[in-house]
Motif scaffolding. Structure first.
Motif, PDB file in Angstrom:
ATOM      1  N   GLY A   1     -14.723   8.489   6.704  1.00  0.00           N
ATOM      2  CA  GLY A   1     -14.234   8.651   5.338  1.00  0.00           C
ATOM      3  C   GLY A   1     -13.685  10.043   5.095  1.00  0.00           C
ATOM      4  N   GLY A   2     -12.519  10.117   4.476  1.00  0.00           N
ATOM      5  CA  GLY A   2     -11.900  11.408   4.214  1.00  0.00           C
ATOM      6  C   GLY A   2     -10.806  11.758   5.210  1.00  0.00           C
ATOM      7  N   GLN A   3     -10.694  10.957   6.297  1.00  0.00           N
ATOM      8  CA  GLN A   3      -9.679  11.271   7.304  1.00  0.00           C
ATOM      9  C   GLN A   3      -8.325  10.638   6.998  1.00  0.00           C
ATOM     10  OE1 GLN A   3     -11.647  10.153  11.078  1.00  0.00           O
ATOM     11  NE2 GLN A   3     -11.669  12.335  11.557  1.00  0.00           N
ATOM     12  N   GLY A   4      -8.247   9.864   5.954  1.00  0.00           N
ATOM     13  CA  GLY A   4      -6.953   9.282   5.588  1.00  0.00           C
ATOM     14  C   GLY A   4      -6.641   8.019   6.350  1.00  0.00           C
ATOM     15  N   ASN A   5      -7.686   7.314   6.716  1.00  0.00           N
ATOM     16  CA  ASN A   5      -7.587   6.068   7.441  1.00  0.00           C
ATOM     17  C   ASN A   5      -6.756   5.024   6.695  1.00  0.00           C
ATOM     18  OD1 ASN A   5      -8.516   3.670   8.781  1.00  0.00           O
ATOM     19  ND2 ASN A   5     -10.138   4.959   9.605  1.00  0.00           N
ATOM     20  N   ILE A   6      -7.036   4.940   5.387  1.00  0.00           N
ATOM     21  CA  ILE A   6      -6.421   3.880   4.594  1.00  0.00           C
ATOM     22  C   ILE A   6      -4.922   4.142   4.409  1.00  0.00           C
ATOM     23  CG2 ILE A   6      -6.418   2.919   2.245  1.00  0.00           C
ATOM     24  CD1 ILE A   6      -9.587   3.201   2.523  1.00  0.00           C
ATOM     25  N   LEU A   7      -4.577   5.408   4.201  1.00  0.00           N
ATOM     26  CA  LEU A   7      -3.164   5.752   4.093  1.00  0.00           C
ATOM     27  C   LEU A   7      -2.436   5.406   5.393  1.00  0.00           C
ATOM     28  CD1 LEU A   7      -0.723   7.164   2.714  1.00  0.00           C
ATOM     29  CD2 LEU A   7      -1.470   9.262   3.845  1.00  0.00           C
ATOM     30  N   ALA A   8      -3.050   5.720   6.525  1.00  0.00           N
ATOM     31  CA  ALA A   8      -2.414   5.448   7.814  1.00  0.00           C
ATOM     32  C   ALA A   8      -2.161   3.957   7.977  1.00  0.00           C
ATOM     33  CB  ALA A   8      -3.294   5.976   8.947  1.00  0.00           C
ATOM     34  N   SER A   9      -3.155   3.143   7.608  1.00  0.00           N
ATOM     35  CA  SER A   9      -2.975   1.703   7.785  1.00  0.00           C
ATOM     36  C   SER A   9      -1.870   1.181   6.872  1.00  0.00           C
ATOM     37  CB  SER A   9      -4.291   0.968   7.558  1.00  0.00           C
ATOM     38  OG  SER A   9      -4.721   1.137   6.230  1.00  0.00           O
ATOM     39  N   GLN A  10      -1.769   1.784   5.696  1.00  0.00           N
ATOM     40  CA  GLN A  10      -0.712   1.339   4.784  1.00  0.00           C
ATOM     41  C   GLN A  10       0.673   1.719   5.267  1.00  0.00           C
ATOM     42  OE1 GLN A  10      -1.031   1.332   0.474  1.00  0.00           O
ATOM     43  NE2 GLN A  10      -3.044   2.238   0.759  1.00  0.00           N
ATOM     44  N   LEU A  11       0.783   2.901   5.888  1.00  0.00           N
ATOM     45  CA  LEU A  11       2.089   3.311   6.419  1.00  0.00           C
ATOM     46  C   LEU A  11       2.578   2.293   7.440  1.00  0.00           C
ATOM     47  CD1 LEU A  11       1.831   7.204   6.975  1.00  0.00           C
ATOM     48  CD2 LEU A  11       3.038   5.948   5.176  1.00  0.00           C
ATOM     49  N   VAL A  12       1.659   1.881   8.340  1.00  0.00           N
ATOM     50  CA  VAL A  12       2.048   0.919   9.376  1.00  0.00           C
ATOM     51  C   VAL A  12       2.413  -0.423   8.738  1.00  0.00           C
ATOM     52  CG1 VAL A  12       1.238  -0.310  11.431  1.00  0.00           C
ATOM     53  CG2 VAL A  12       0.547   2.074  11.055  1.00  0.00           C
ATOM     54  N   ALA A  13       1.575  -0.875   7.807  1.00  0.00           N
ATOM     55  CA  ALA A  13       1.811  -2.186   7.197  1.00  0.00           C
ATOM     56  C   ALA A  13       3.115  -2.200   6.396  1.00  0.00           C
ATOM     57  CB  ALA A  13       0.634  -2.556   6.301  1.00  0.00           C
ATOM     58  N   GLN A  14       3.368  -1.137   5.654  1.00  0.00           N
ATOM     59  CA  GLN A  14       4.600  -1.074   4.852  1.00  0.00           C
ATOM     60  C   GLN A  14       5.836  -1.055   5.752  1.00  0.00           C
ATOM     61  OE1 GLN A  14       4.893  -1.447   1.697  1.00  0.00           O
ATOM     62  NE2 GLN A  14       3.183  -0.525   0.557  1.00  0.00           N
ATOM     63  N   ALA A  15       5.737  -0.290   6.862  1.00  0.00           N
ATOM     64  CA  ALA A  15       6.875  -0.232   7.781  1.00  0.00           C
ATOM     65  C   ALA A  15       7.139  -1.618   8.358  1.00  0.00           C
ATOM     66  CB  ALA A  15       6.603   0.786   8.890  1.00  0.00           C
ATOM     67  N   ALA A  16       6.067  -2.347   8.654  1.00  0.00           N
ATOM     68  CA  ALA A  16       6.208  -3.700   9.204  1.00  0.00           C
ATOM     69  C   ALA A  16       6.839  -4.629   8.163  1.00  0.00           C
ATOM     70  CB  ALA A  16       4.843  -4.224   9.641  1.00  0.00           C
ATOM     71  N   LEU A  17       6.337  -4.501   6.942  1.00  0.00           N
ATOM     72  CA  LEU A  17       6.834  -5.333   5.856  1.00  0.00           C
ATOM     73  C   LEU A  17       8.335  -5.109   5.656  1.00  0.00           C
ATOM     74  CD1 LEU A  17       5.567  -7.297   3.817  1.00  0.00           C
ATOM     75  CD2 LEU A  17       5.379  -5.392   2.224  1.00  0.00           C
ATOM     76  N   ALA A  18       8.749  -3.841   5.761  1.00  0.00           N
ATOM     77  CA  ALA A  18      10.149  -3.483   5.582  1.00  0.00           C
ATOM     78  C   ALA A  18      11.020  -4.140   6.650  1.00  0.00           C
ATOM     79  CB  ALA A  18      10.315  -1.966   5.605  1.00  0.00           C
ATOM     80  N   GLU A  19      10.416  -4.453   7.774  1.00  0.00           N
ATOM     81  CA  GLU A  19      11.199  -5.091   8.835  1.00  0.00           C
ATOM     82  C   GLU A  19      10.966  -6.596   8.870  1.00  0.00           C
ATOM     83  OE1 GLU A  19      11.537  -3.172  12.525  1.00  0.00           O
ATOM     84  OE2 GLU A  19      11.691  -1.172  11.640  1.00  0.00           O
ATOM     85  N   GLY A  20      10.464  -7.142   7.751  1.00  0.00           N
ATOM     86  CA  GLY A  20      10.364  -8.591   7.627  1.00  0.00           C
ATOM     87  C   GLY A  20       9.109  -9.212   8.196  1.00  0.00           C
ATOM     88  N   LEU A  21       8.169  -8.403   8.661  1.00  0.00           N
ATOM     89  CA  LEU A  21       6.915  -8.958   9.183  1.00  0.00           C
ATOM     90  C   LEU A  21       5.924  -9.148   8.040  1.00  0.00           C
ATOM     91  CD1 LEU A  21       6.599  -6.607  12.274  1.00  0.00           C
ATOM     92  CD2 LEU A  21       7.063  -9.072  12.364  1.00  0.00           C
ATOM     93  N   ASN A  22       4.914  -9.949   8.299  1.00  0.00           N
ATOM     94  CA  ASN A  22       3.806 -10.052   7.365  1.00  0.00           C
ATOM     95  C   ASN A  22       2.673  -9.152   7.843  1.00  0.00           C
ATOM     96  OD1 ASN A  22       4.240 -11.715   5.085  1.00  0.00           O
ATOM     97  ND2 ASN A  22       4.413 -13.472   6.464  1.00  0.00           N
ATOM     98  N   ALA A  23       1.993  -8.539   6.898  1.00  0.00           N
ATOM     99  CA  ALA A  23       0.907  -7.634   7.266  1.00  0.00           C
ATOM    100  C   ALA A  23      -0.311  -7.938   6.414  1.00  0.00           C
ATOM    101  CB  ALA A  23       1.341  -6.186   7.067  1.00  0.00           C
ATOM    102  N   THR A  24      -1.475  -7.879   7.030  1.00  0.00           N
ATOM    103  CA  THR A  24      -2.733  -7.971   6.292  1.00  0.00           C
ATOM    104  C   THR A  24      -3.603  -6.799   6.734  1.00  0.00           C
ATOM    105  OG1 THR A  24      -2.578 -10.365   6.457  1.00  0.00           O
ATOM    106  CG2 THR A  24      -4.681  -9.464   5.712  1.00  0.00           C
TER     107      THR A  24
END
Lengths: 646, 207, 388
Positions: B17-40
């Motif tokens: 906690g505090g290392q920015g784990n959640i932000l990192a996962s969102q960056l990957v998911a958003q980038a995937a979403l932008a390229e038409g993939l589905n992310a969970t």
């Protein structure tokens, strides 16, 4: 742009489950939203508060869940669409009004969203609140996906209006605190004037005719459910095994079928409307299914309800020869059936067992091959107070005071950040931890036991948000009945555990507006309870004050006030200073026989430099609070005021 | 549509906690979403704001969205922000095909700081991961972040490294666009720089 | 078992530490509140005259155990270390001579409990530059704790005078010792209760002679029969004093009189005594036998003190104070000495019997290690002043 504000039907966005729930309410044109924070539910109201200026709805952090539901109920009486959201523990607090108001109904759409926490990942229990739907006679919906989280909440409002009955939507951590793609829908523009007409009256007396009426409403709900798109079947026409599932159980079931490669043998009936059960739909799917397996999160609620339904004369013919689930031990849990969170592996295990697949060929995790080579203990990462947390200082002080007092004094705690007083960084000091405000009640009782030989002094520890939530009646009781104990309010100026929501003592509302700042000390003084305030970071002063207070055999309140370090950091950034260890001065292992600072104090940023054999500070973790500098007996921890890279 | 090496592709980010784990996962998911993939994304974090174990499951698919929890032994890629967290996640969710990118800087548990337990020797942790997973790369992401001007941007450095590893189909530009969308001012600048430095920092992966 | 006592023998390492200090002393209520361990260790703290480990130290041996006056104590070894004379026998511990003594200074005497001898000695030491500071016990200045005491590091006449008068609770004065010595004071005079004198000697014996040993110019020990538990004392005083600061406490022959700024009141002596610290019931020494000079009341003439000269250092110091006309002495009457010895004998006998009994019932050896000869002297005889 905030994805919740996008008014573009069909647009796909990545939303947290709780944001999807908020969006559902927005799309339904919700007007009144109230909540008390609690993981995993807090982000719903936070999202609604954030978007309130755009959509014009009202959102508030209420002092507790009962008040939140009552507020929403009041709004629904005036014809508005209203919603209350809470975690599972909150429903217990709100249950009094929930079980009463359902009897009399409501004209405006009223939705109660409950986020359960199976496995108690961020809770003190894993209560399955679906049981309340039956208890209070209210319709229950269970979303299985992020999309459904949004769509079901939206639909719940119209269902509530159609039935004139509150509807309950149950989410769980894996939906609320997960993220996925949601396709946005249109936002309903509901223009209603809030008014309660002369003929409108809501009371549950006399209860019995009212109770009969609500049973009728439930029968209508079941009829409506028969054609709900939230109930659907996927799989072969005549499956060897029918899995009946709801909520996240659906996800795990479909994953299990993929993992086992049994898609041709197993069908899945997913129910979104789980109370009351849609009879005809179930009859249709159960007829001809010889084996049925129920997979669901937490208690076997669906399983029991299904069993009860199948005992009806009309459905007896549809009863399968095998009805498997938690009751039969087919669906296991980490700690036994119905205990702990579900997951894909548990679902796969259950499906394999139901199909009597001997040894399913699932991927073996590396643990099995690695274990033999691991010749060391992997230290467990216990939950701990954050670096710079004022509660660490407060617990340090309270521990020292109780030890110095020498009468085996007790610290009676409850729920909030200070729950961590149960663990290592709270020096295992808390002796109780159940629900909000209970520290006061427990202490109030214990402090009356002198006549039975009880001589241990008692410190009741509650947080600032908890104080407003559930402590006032307990304090009134203690004052009235002359129960002599010391109540310590740990005031960190936020509901920090759940994400820094404001509360009545912070001077801010959920909408970010200025609010009257309710003073804990004035409230106590108003009750005639002596109250003192101290900053826990002033360790010597706080220790003396608390020690002195504990020597007096009377009801007292001490407010230990210091702002949450994380909140402080967010609002003002880290202080422009450096906290560092002077390696020349630090005597390391020799200090007080062994590294007093890291061994005794327990700050995660206070680490050990193996090479230099002295204490060190992890700059990534350190909040620069500087308390360690005060505690270091050798003056080796230094604070230098200077601009440092954040 | 962008094709994944494996569908669903299962990525786990393991840290504290505090290392920015959640932000990192969102960056990957958003980038995937932008390229038409589905992310969970399924996030597991406990009661503490800082200092507890945090694990994000990021599941990418070209098909229908999948659930938020990765089954045991089905993780394809593990981004480790902390060594023992990474080791434990690898043990539960990794298979011999697992690839690991690790920042080998420990965050000491309280039980270690108090002197009750010892932090395992780093070489043993690395040996175990090397010996049982398909691939292990280490990256001094905290030091890189410090050089980029913000020691707490370690998470974005690691996302940069992940983006350069060639395991996910998304374009570098997709990640940068997400960073530009999510941040303003100095934070945007620092995160862009952290991403770029991380992207360049994993030499083996470019081969 | 080793013939040498491992704890009080400087050449042997301490084998016990914080755990045993807790189990053998603190948890059994045997802490005297002397304060010696406090400044040695950040794990030990004091409040309201209670001393406790605030956190559990994992050390397995430590000075905290070695210096405690209620851990195993080889009295003969300490007497040899203090270089005090043995010829005087066991009754009052080793001493050279006993005197009636009092301060010459009128102001000192007017503020003193009895003859003002301790105050005069401390003033003399400061004014002649023999010491930089005197470690004394004064009434607390904290308005929250009007009945408490505090260590006072006195460097001036006013400061020394402000500590005049007896206190009847166990102020942990020694906690301030290391602080003074690590500060700018090169030489100090320490005034303490018998348990404090014992702790100080135990400390001096296991540590390097240069610290704190040589830095302590003189140890003045007080007579002490018992100290009250602070919590109980406060409970008794509060309803009467109502938070007003205490000025003086007097215990003249079976009475217990407390004076505040405003008034005086008397407590029933017999109801006060049961509130003595538990540790005091195991105390073998009421005249500070390991001090350089011991001072107490005469139980006879209220403006005089009893003064016992025990060491060469004590004798030299007293001679000079008398010569410089700071202290007035007179020979101590034989019959009064017999009464003093009798009081001491009775206490010692009672405590030894109790320790023996406790050792039998608990199976734990008593802290006090005496020669067979000394033990038998008390356990078999009826005592010097016995009427039988």
């Amino acid at each position: 742009m905030d994805p919740l504000e996008i008014d573009e039907p069909g647009r796909r966005v990545l939303l947290m489950g709780n944001e999807a729930i908020a969006r559902g309410a927005i799309e339904a044109g919700v007007r009144y939203c109230a909540a008390y924070p609690g993981s995993p539910s807090s982000e719903i109201l936070a999202s609604l508060a954030r978007t309130a200026p755009r959509f014009g709805h009202y959102a508030e952090w209420s002092t507790n869940e009962k008040v939140a539901l009552e507020g929403a109920c009041g709004a629904a009486y005036t014809g508005l669409r209203a919603m209350a959201t809470m975690k599972q523990n909150g429903v217990n607090v709100a249950s009094d009004i929930l079980t009463a108001m359902s009897l009399a109904g409501n004209p405006g759409g009223l939705v109660l969203v409950v986020c359960d926490d199976p496995g108690g990942i961020s809770s003190t229990n894993e209560v399955d609140t679906r049981n309340y739907a039956r208890l209070a006679d209210v319709p229950l919906l269970e979303p299985a996906t992020f999309q459904e989280a949004k769509d079901m909440v939206r639909w719940a409002f119209s269902l509530s209006e159609e039935l004139e009955l509150i509807c309950m939507v149950r989410s769980v951590t894996r939906i609320s605190h997960a993220r996925g793609v949601v396709e946005l829908g249109p936002i309903e523009k509901v223009a209603r004037t809030a008014v309660m007409k002369p003929e409108q009256r809501y009371g549950s007396l006399p209860p019995c005719p009212n109770h009969a009426e609500v049973k009728d409403k439930l029968r209508r709900a079941a009829e409506i459910y028969e054609s709900s798109p939230f109930n659907r079947y996927a799989g072969p026409e005549r499956p060897e095994l029918l899995v009946v599932t709801c909520g996240t159980g659906w996800w795990y079931s479909t994953e299990a079928i993929r993992m086992l490669g049994v898609a041709e043998r197993v069908g899945v009936l997913k129910l979104g409307t789980t109370w009351p059960l849609p009879e005809a739909l179930l009859k249709r799917h159960l007829e001809g299914a010889s084996s049925v397996l129920v997979i669901e999160e937490s208690d076997p609620v669906l399983e029991y309800n299904l069993k009860a339904l199948l005992s009806k004369e009309a459905l007896r013919a549809a009863a399968p020869s095998r009805l498997l689930g938690k009751v039969t031990g087919t669906v296991r849990g980490a700690y036994g059936p119905g205990v702990g969170e579900m997951n894909p592996n548990l679902a796969a295990d259950a499906v394999a067992r139901a199909l009597e697949i001997e040894a399913p060929s699932l991927p073996k995790p590396l643990r099995e091959s690695m274990q033999a080579e691991i010749d060391f203990e992997i230290p467990k990462r216990e939950v701990a107070f954050c670096p710079g947390c004022p509660h660490r200082a407060s617990y340090w002080v309270m521990k020292n005071v109780l030890r110095l007092d020498g009468r085996d004094g007790l610290l009676i705690g409850d729920i909030g950040c200070y729950t961590l007083g149960f663990g290592r960084t709270g020096y295992y000091l808390s002796r109780t931890m159940h629900c909000m405000g209970s520290a006061i009640g427990f202490s109030s009782g214990m402090a009356k036991l002198a006549g039975f030989g009880f001589s241990q002094p008692t410190i009741a520890v509650v947080g600032d948000s908890t104080f407003f939530h559930a402590c006032l009646p307990g304090l009134v009781n203690a004052r009235y009945n002359r129960s002599p104990f010391l109540c310590v309010v740990l005031d960190n100026s936020a509901t920090a555990m759940t994400g820094f929501q404001p509360h009545p003592g912070t001077g801010k509302t959920a909408l970010g507006e200025e609010a009257p700042r309710l003073s804990i000390e004035s409230l106590c003084a108003g009750m005639g309870i002596p109250v003192q305030i101290v900053d826990p970071f002033d360790v010597p002063a706080a220790t003396r004050l608390l020690y002195r207070a504990l020597q007096k055999n009377e009801l007292q309140v001490v407010v230990m006030r210091h702002k949450c370090a994380v909140l402080q950091g967010r609002e003002e950034g880290l202080p422009a200073r450096r906290v560092w260890v002077d390696a020349e001065k630090c005597i390391g292992e020799q200090c007080g026989c062994n590294r007093f600072c890291s061994a005794a104090f327990g700050c995660p940023a206070l680490i050990w430099d193996k090479e230099k054999e002295c204490a060190a500070i992890d700059e990534v973790i350190c909040s620069r609070c500087g308390l360690c500098a005060e505690l270091c007996p050798g003056g080796a921890i230094r604070i230098t005021e200077e601009e440092v890279q954040p | 549509m962008t094709a994944l090496r494996k569908d669903p592709f299962n990525l786990i980010i393991a840290g504290v906690g505090g290392q920015g784990n959640i932000l990192a996962s969102q960056l990957v998911a958003q980038a995937a979403l932008a390229e038409g993939l589905n992310a969970t994304i399924g996030e597991t974090y406990g009661v503490s704001q800082r200092g507890g174990s945090v694990m994000s499951h990021v599941r990418l698919t070209a098909g229908t969205p999948v659930g938020p929890l990765i089954p045991q032994g089905e993780a394809d890629l593990l981004i480790g922000f902390e060594p023992i967290e990474t080791l434990q996640v690898a043990m539960d969710f990794g298979s011999p095909q697992l690839r690991v990118i690790l920042n080998p800087r420990p965050v000491y548990p309280i039980s270690v700081l108090s002197g009750d337990l010892a932090y395992p020797p780093m070489e043993r942790i690395l040996d175990l991961l090397r010996g049982h997973a398909a691939d292990l790369s280490t990256l001094p992401a905290t030091d890189i972040a410090r050089e980029a001007g913000e020691i707490r941007a370690m998470n974005v450095v690691m996302v940069g490294a992940l983006a350069s590893a060639g395991l996910l189909p998304m374009d570098k530009e997709s990640y940068l666009r997400v960073i530009r969308d999510q941040f303003r001012g100095r934070a945007r600048e620092i995160n862009q720089r952290a991403f770029e430095t991380g992207y360049e920092a994993l030499p083996s992966a470019h081969a | 078992m080793s013939s040498r006592d491992p704890v009080s023998d400087a050449s042997a390492p301490a084998e016990k530490g914080p755990r045993e200090l807790r189990e053998e002393v603190l948890d059994r209520g045997l802490c005297t509140g002397c304060g010696m361990c406090l400044d040695l260790c950040p794990y030990i703290e004091e409040m309201g005259e209670n001393i406790a480990f605030i956190s559990d130290c994992r050390g397995d041996q430590g000075r905290c155990y070695a210096v405690c006056p209620r851990t195993p104590t080889d009295l003969d070894a300490l007497r040899r270390f203090t270089r005090s004379d043995h010829r005087s026998g066991f009754l009052l511990g080793p001493y050279e001579s006993v005197w009636m003594a009092r301060a010459r200074d009128e102001e000192v005497r007017s503020r003193a409990q009895y003859g003002g001898t301790v105050t005069a000695l401390a003033l003399f030491a400061i004014e002649t530059g023999r010491i930089d500071a005197a470690l004394l016990t004064a009434w607390s200045q904290d308005p929250d704790e009007p009945y408490a005491t505090m260590p006072l590091v006195a460097r001036s006449r006013d400061e020394v005078l402000s500590a005049s008068g007896s206190k009847y609770t166990a102020g942990p004065t020694l906690k301030a010792l290391d602080g003074i010595l690590r500060g700018d004071a090169r030489k100090v005079l320490v005034v303490g209760r018998p348990c404090q004198v014992l702790a100080l000697r135990k400390r001096m014996r296991i540590e390097d002679p240069t610290f704190p040993g040589e830095r302590i110019a003189l140890v003045v020990g007080l007579f002490c029969m018992w100290s009250l538990s602070y919590r109980d004392f406060e409970g008794m005083i509060e309803p009467l004093a109502g938070g007003r600061r205490l000025k003086r406490i007097d215990v003249p022959r079976g009475r217990f009189i407390v004076e505040t700024d405003r008034e005086a009141f008397e407590l029933d002596h017999d109801s006060v005594r049961p509130h003595a610290r538990q540790a005091c019931r195991t105390c073998f020494d009421f005249t500070s036998e390991l001090a350089d000079l011991s001072v107490g009341s005469t139980e006879w003439k209220d403006d005089w003190n009893t003064l016992i000269v025990r060491t060469g250092a004590g004798r030299d110091f007293l001679e000079e104070a008398v010569q410089k006309d700071r202290i007035e002495i007179e020979p101590f009457p034989k019959d009064r000495l017999r009464l003093l010895e009798e009081a001491s004998f009775n206490k010692k006998k009672r405590v030894l019997e109790q320790l023996e009994q406790q050792a039998k019932t608990t199976g734990m050896e008593a802290y006090l290690r005496l020669s067979r000869e000394e033990k038998e002297f008390f356990l078999s005889a009826h005592g010097p002043g016995s009427e039988e």
